[in-house]
Design a protein around this motif. Structure first.
Motif, PDB file in Angstrom:
ATOM      1  N   ALA A  69      74.730  22.259 -61.387  1.00 15.70           N
ATOM      2  CA  ALA A  69      75.773  22.801 -62.257  1.00 15.70           C
ATOM      3  C   ALA A  69      76.951  23.342 -61.444  1.00 15.70           C
ATOM      4  N   GLU A  70      76.655  23.982 -60.331  1.00 16.61           N
ATOM      5  CA  GLU A  70      77.723  24.489 -59.466  1.00 16.61           C
ATOM      6  C   GLU A  70      78.472  23.341 -58.799  1.00 16.61           C
ATOM      7  N   THR A  71      77.732  22.332 -58.383  1.00  7.94           N
ATOM      8  CA  THR A  71      78.330  21.188 -57.700  1.00  7.94           C
ATOM      9  C   THR A  71      79.351  20.484 -58.582  1.00  7.94           C
ATOM     10  N   VAL A  72      79.051  20.354 -59.863  1.00 10.26           N
ATOM     11  CA  VAL A  72      79.950  19.636 -60.770  1.00 10.26           C
ATOM     12  C   VAL A  72      80.936  20.558 -61.474  1.00 10.26           C
ATOM     13  N   GLY A  73      80.913  21.838 -61.167  1.00 11.03           N
ATOM     14  CA  GLY A  73      81.896  22.771 -61.704  1.00 11.03           C
ATOM     15  C   GLY A  73      81.611  23.297 -63.095  1.00 11.03           C
ATOM     16  N   MET A  74      80.362  23.255 -63.510  1.00 10.47           N
ATOM     17  CA  MET A  74      80.017  23.745 -64.850  1.00 10.47           C
ATOM     18  C   MET A  74      79.709  25.231 -64.881  1.00 10.47           C
TER      19      MET A  74
END
Length: 145
Positions: A69-74
């Motif tokens: 989730a952090e990697t994709v900016g969510m």
């Protein structure tokens, strides 16, 4: 039912190219999930639960979800509505109805926080699942044109 964060993460990570088969998309997702698992010190069981769309039974599984989730900016401390909106636009090829559904689900879970990022991700995903279920939604249906 797939959980919200994992679904959008899959969509973003693989770019949802029509030229990529479902099997290729899953292979790419598993690769990124394994990278997050290694980074988070998670086990193979944690990855298997993620791939099978099961709730995380251990801390490592929750941390994989946080990493994705952090990697994709969510997620940035909590749900990032703008990030979800951008990902939904990519995932759903600009379909305004589907983008709005994703935004509505994200807004419903926007206030969820936890000092532990892994626990926060797990709570946000549970919220997303419950929000979708209460609307009778299945993310496989959303991903179909």
């Amino acid at each position: 039912m797939k959980n919200f964060v994992v679904f959008i993460a899959i969509c973003c990570i693989i770019g949802l190219s029509e030229s990529i088969s479902k099997e290729q998309r899953m292979e790419m997702f598993v690769k990124v999930a394994k990278e997050c698992a290694e980074e988070e010190g998670a086990s193979a069981v944690d990855v298997d639960e993620l791939v099978a769309h099961k709730s995380a039974s251990e801390k490592g599984g929750k941390c994989i979800r946080a990493c994705l989730a952090e990697t994709v900016g969510m997620i940035k401390d909590q749900v990032d509505i703008e990030g979800v909106s951008n990902l939904a636009a990519m995932a759903f090829d600009g379909n305004p109805t589907k983008i709005q559904v994703a935004k509505n689900l994200a807004n419903e879970c926007a206030d969820i926080t936890d000092p532990d990022r892994c626990e926060a991700a797990a709570k946000i995903m549970e919220c997303g699942q419950n929000a979708a279920k209460s609307r009778g939604l299945n993310f496989e249906d959303l991903n179909n044109n």
